[in-house]
Design a protein around this motif. Structure first.
Motif, PDB file in Angstrom:
ATOM      1  N   ILE A   1       0.843  -1.206   0.000  1.00 64.61           N
ATOM      2  CA  ILE A   1       0.000   0.000   0.000  1.00 64.61           C
ATOM      3  C   ILE A   1       0.874   1.251   0.000  1.00 64.61           C
ATOM      4  O   ILE A   1       0.596   2.233  -0.697  1.00 64.61           O
ATOM      5  N   SER A   2       1.948   1.223   0.778  1.00 64.31           N
ATOM      6  CA  SER A   2       2.867   2.364   0.822  1.00 64.31           C
ATOM      7  C   SER A   2       3.546   2.567  -0.529  1.00 64.31           C
ATOM      8  O   SER A   2       3.724   3.706  -0.981  1.00 64.31           O
ATOM      9  N   TYR A   3       3.920   1.472  -1.193  1.00 64.54           N
ATOM     10  CA  TYR A   3       4.529   1.583  -2.520  1.00 64.54           C
ATOM     11  C   TYR A   3       3.566   2.225  -3.510  1.00 64.54           C
ATOM     12  O   TYR A   3       3.983   3.026  -4.364  1.00 64.54           O
ATOM     13  N   ILE A   4       2.283   1.875  -3.412  1.00 65.39           N
ATOM     14  CA  ILE A   4       1.283   2.488  -4.285  1.00 65.39           C
ATOM     15  C   ILE A   4       1.223   3.996  -4.043  1.00 65.39           C
ATOM     16  O   ILE A   4       1.177   4.796  -4.982  1.00 65.39           O
ATOM     17  N   GLY A   5       1.222   4.382  -2.760  1.00 60.14           N
ATOM     18  CA  GLY A   5       1.177   5.804  -2.429  1.00 60.14           C
ATOM     19  C   GLY A   5       2.396   6.553  -2.958  1.00 60.14           C
ATOM     20  O   GLY A   5       2.267   7.658  -3.517  1.00 60.14           O
ATOM     21  N   ILE A   6       3.590   5.966  -2.816  1.00 59.73           N
ATOM     22  CA  ILE A   6       4.810   6.614  -3.305  1.00 59.73           C
ATOM     23  C   ILE A   6       4.784   6.729  -4.823  1.00 59.73           C
ATOM     24  O   ILE A   6       5.166   7.760  -5.397  1.00 59.73           O
ATOM     25  N   THR A   7       4.309   5.668  -5.501  1.00 62.42           N
ATOM     26  CA  THR A   7       4.240   5.687  -6.964  1.00 62.42           C
ATOM     27  C   THR A   7       3.266   6.750  -7.452  1.00 62.42           C
ATOM     28  O   THR A   7       3.544   7.465  -8.421  1.00 62.42           O
ATOM     29  N   VAL A   8       2.117   6.867  -6.783  1.00 65.65           N
ATOM     30  CA  VAL A   8       1.143   7.897  -7.161  1.00 65.65           C
ATOM     31  C   VAL A   8       1.726   9.283  -6.932  1.00 65.65           C
ATOM     32  O   VAL A   8       1.599  10.177  -7.779  1.00 65.65           O
ATOM     33  N   LEU A   9       2.385   9.473  -5.804  1.00 67.96           N
ATOM     34  CA  LEU A   9       2.937  10.783  -5.464  1.00 67.96           C
ATOM     35  C   LEU A   9       3.998  11.211  -6.463  1.00 67.96           C
ATOM     36  O   LEU A   9       3.964  12.334  -6.992  1.00 67.96           O
ATOM     37  N   ILE A  10       4.963  10.330  -6.739  1.00 71.77           N
ATOM     38  CA  ILE A  10       6.049  10.675  -7.661  1.00 71.77           C
ATOM     39  C   ILE A  10       5.568  10.622  -9.112  1.00 71.77           C
ATOM     40  O   ILE A  10       5.855  11.523  -9.906  1.00 71.77           O
TER      41      ILE A  10
ATOM     42  N   ARG B   1       4.430  30.470 -23.333  1.00 75.21           N
ATOM     43  CA  ARG B   1       5.474  30.078 -22.388  1.00 75.21           C
ATOM     44  C   ARG B   1       5.017  28.875 -21.579  1.00 75.21           C
ATOM     45  O   ARG B   1       3.821  28.682 -21.366  1.00 75.21           O
ATOM     46  N   LEU B   2       6.000  28.106 -21.171  1.00 73.65           N
ATOM     47  CA  LEU B   2       5.716  26.936 -20.349  1.00 73.65           C
ATOM     48  C   LEU B   2       5.569  27.369 -18.899  1.00 73.65           C
ATOM     49  O   LEU B   2       6.482  27.952 -18.313  1.00 73.65           O
ATOM     50  N   ALA B   3       4.413  27.106 -18.299  1.00 71.82           N
ATOM     51  CA  ALA B   3       4.143  27.484 -16.907  1.00 71.82           C
ATOM     52  C   ALA B   3       3.983  26.212 -16.084  1.00 71.82           C
ATOM     53  O   ALA B   3       3.132  25.364 -16.381  1.00 71.82           O
ATOM     54  N   LEU B   4       4.790  26.081 -15.054  1.00 66.03           N
ATOM     55  CA  LEU B   4       4.742  24.907 -14.187  1.00 66.03           C
ATOM     56  C   LEU B   4       4.285  25.314 -12.787  1.00 66.03           C
ATOM     57  O   LEU B   4       4.685  26.354 -12.278  1.00 66.03           O
ATOM     58  N   ASN B   5       3.460  24.505 -12.182  1.00 66.71           N
ATOM     59  CA  ASN B   5       3.073  24.705 -10.792  1.00 66.71           C
ATOM     60  C   ASN B   5       2.815  23.354 -10.147  1.00 66.71           C
ATOM     61  O   ASN B   5       2.881  22.320 -10.800  1.00 66.71           O
ATOM     62  N   ILE B   6       2.521  23.353  -8.886  1.00 64.56           N
ATOM     63  CA  ILE B   6       2.368  22.113  -8.130  1.00 64.56           C
ATOM     64  C   ILE B   6       0.930  21.619  -8.209  1.00 64.56           C
ATOM     65  O   ILE B   6      -0.014  22.388  -8.042  1.00 64.56           O
ATOM     66  N   ASP B   7       0.781  20.321  -8.476  1.00 65.88           N
ATOM     67  CA  ASP B   7      -0.535  19.695  -8.492  1.00 65.88           C
ATOM     68  C   ASP B   7      -0.786  19.088  -7.107  1.00 65.88           C
ATOM     69  O   ASP B   7      -0.307  17.995  -6.797  1.00 65.88           O
ATOM     70  N   TRP B   8      -1.515  19.807  -6.283  1.00 60.32           N
ATOM     71  CA  TRP B   8      -1.726  19.370  -4.912  1.00 60.32           C
ATOM     72  C   TRP B   8      -2.620  18.154  -4.829  1.00 60.32           C
ATOM     73  O   TRP B   8      -2.530  17.379  -3.867  1.00 60.32           O
ATOM     74  N   TYR B   9      -3.480  17.969  -5.825  1.00 58.17           N
ATOM     75  CA  TYR B   9      -4.379  16.815  -5.784  1.00 58.17           C
ATOM     76  C   TYR B   9      -3.594  15.501  -5.792  1.00 58.17           C
ATOM     77  O   TYR B   9      -3.847  14.602  -4.984  1.00 58.17           O
TER      78      TYR B   9
ATOM     79  N   ILE C   1      -1.618  15.134  -2.478  1.00 62.98           N
ATOM     80  CA  ILE C   1      -2.496  14.780  -1.351  1.00 62.98           C
ATOM     81  C   ILE C   1      -2.969  13.342  -1.474  1.00 62.98           C
ATOM     82  O   ILE C   1      -2.987  12.598  -0.487  1.00 62.98           O
ATOM     83  N   MET C   2      -3.348  12.911  -2.687  1.00 63.94           N
ATOM     84  CA  MET C   2      -3.808  11.541  -2.891  1.00 63.94           C
ATOM     85  C   MET C   2      -2.700  10.542  -2.589  1.00 63.94           C
ATOM     86  O   MET C   2      -2.913   9.534  -1.897  1.00 63.94           O
ATOM     87  N   GLY C   3      -1.493  10.802  -3.115  1.00 56.62           N
ATOM     88  CA  GLY C   3      -0.377   9.904  -2.850  1.00 56.62           C
ATOM     89  C   GLY C   3      -0.016   9.863  -1.387  1.00 56.62           C
ATOM     90  O   GLY C   3       0.261   8.790  -0.822  1.00 56.62           O
ATOM     91  N   ALA C   4      -0.024  11.033  -0.720  1.00 56.34           N
ATOM     92  CA  ALA C   4       0.292  11.087   0.703  1.00 56.34           C
ATOM     93  C   ALA C   4      -0.762  10.358   1.535  1.00 56.34           C
ATOM     94  O   ALA C   4      -0.438   9.698   2.532  1.00 56.34           O
ATOM     95  N   PHE C   5      -2.027  10.469   1.125  1.00 54.65           N
ATOM     96  CA  PHE C   5      -3.102   9.785   1.849  1.00 54.65           C
ATOM     97  C   PHE C   5      -2.942   8.268   1.753  1.00 54.65           C
ATOM     98  O   PHE C   5      -3.098   7.548   2.748  1.00 54.65           O
TER      99      PHE C   5
END
Length: 227
Positions: free
Chosen positions: A143-152, A180-188, A191-195
């Motif tokens: 389960i933890s591996y799934i979370g890490i894979t989703v997060l990364i 221009r290329l605009a990058l930002n953080i996808d919190w969804y 959060i899903m991977g961390a959960f």
């Protein structure tokens, strides 16, 4: 009162049937993802050496030629998020179409390489549940591996997705404005991977506690006999 409470509780026994059916399904899906990614990677150098007229080039599923009176007048390119670009056929070259194809290959390959390990972890988890190995530390690890894979993986796929959109827009509409290329953080995704990762850690702690209880209970049962 007690009987009514027991009836109102959710039943989780169906997970055994789900695990039994899902285990081979996710195993097959893992292999399909890996094979599909390999095919896309092999296609990349083949497309590079293709040299044919633009109108004869095979288009990817997300690109469509608009034909009027047997003549291609424009190309529609779907870039996702409800956005579709339209470019005049006279302005589209063979290299432009190759750019669209390469962008799709890189995007699809990244998604498949994220899906493949997730399917493997889920398949292994379901196999353990089917075999009655429920409170095992290995399940928590999976389960933890799934979370890490989703997060990364989500972070990588998000970057490629935005680069994919930027590449298509700059290729077909770049001359009409500043792109221009605009990058930002996808919190969804984070959060899903961390959960999921936190769920794995909680389950791992529960497994450790269950193991400690199993190791203590037999010794307590043997004490009266020894006395």
């Amino acid at each position: 009162m007690k009987m009514s409470l027991q009836k109102s509780r959710l039943s989780y026994r169906s997970i055994k049937l789900i695990a039994k059916i899902g285990q081979p399904f996710f195993r097959v899906l893992m292999y399909v993802s890996l094979v599909s990614a390999a095919i896309l990677i092999i296609m990349a150098p083949i497309i590079f050496v293709v040299n044919i007229p633009t109108e004869e080039m095979i288009l990817p599923p997300y690109m469509r030629a608009v034909v009027n009176e047997d003549v291609i007048t424009s190309y529609d390119i779907f870039i996702g998020n409800g956005i579709r670009l339209s470019a005049d056929a006279a302005d589209v070259t063979l290299d432009d179409i190759k750019t669209v194809i390469y962008a799709g290959i890189f995007m699809a390959t990244a998604i498949l390489l994220v899906v493949a390990p997730i399917c493997r972890f889920i398949s292994s988890l379901f196999r353990n549940i089917t075999n009655g190995l429920v409170l095992e530390r290995k399940n928590a690890d999976l389960i933890s591996y799934i979370g890490i894979t989703v997060l990364i993986g989500n972070t990588i796929v998000l970057f490629l997705s935005r680069f994919y959109n930027y590449l298509l827009v700059s290729t077909f509409l770049g001359e009409e404005g500043s792109v221009r290329l605009a990058l930002n953080i996808d919190w969804y995704g984070i959060i899903m991977g961390a959960f999921i990762l936190m769920t794995g850690m909680i389950f791992g702690y529960a497994c450790e506690q269950a193991q400690n209880i199993r190791s203590i209970v037999p010794s307590e049962q043997q004490n009266p006999e020894e006395e």
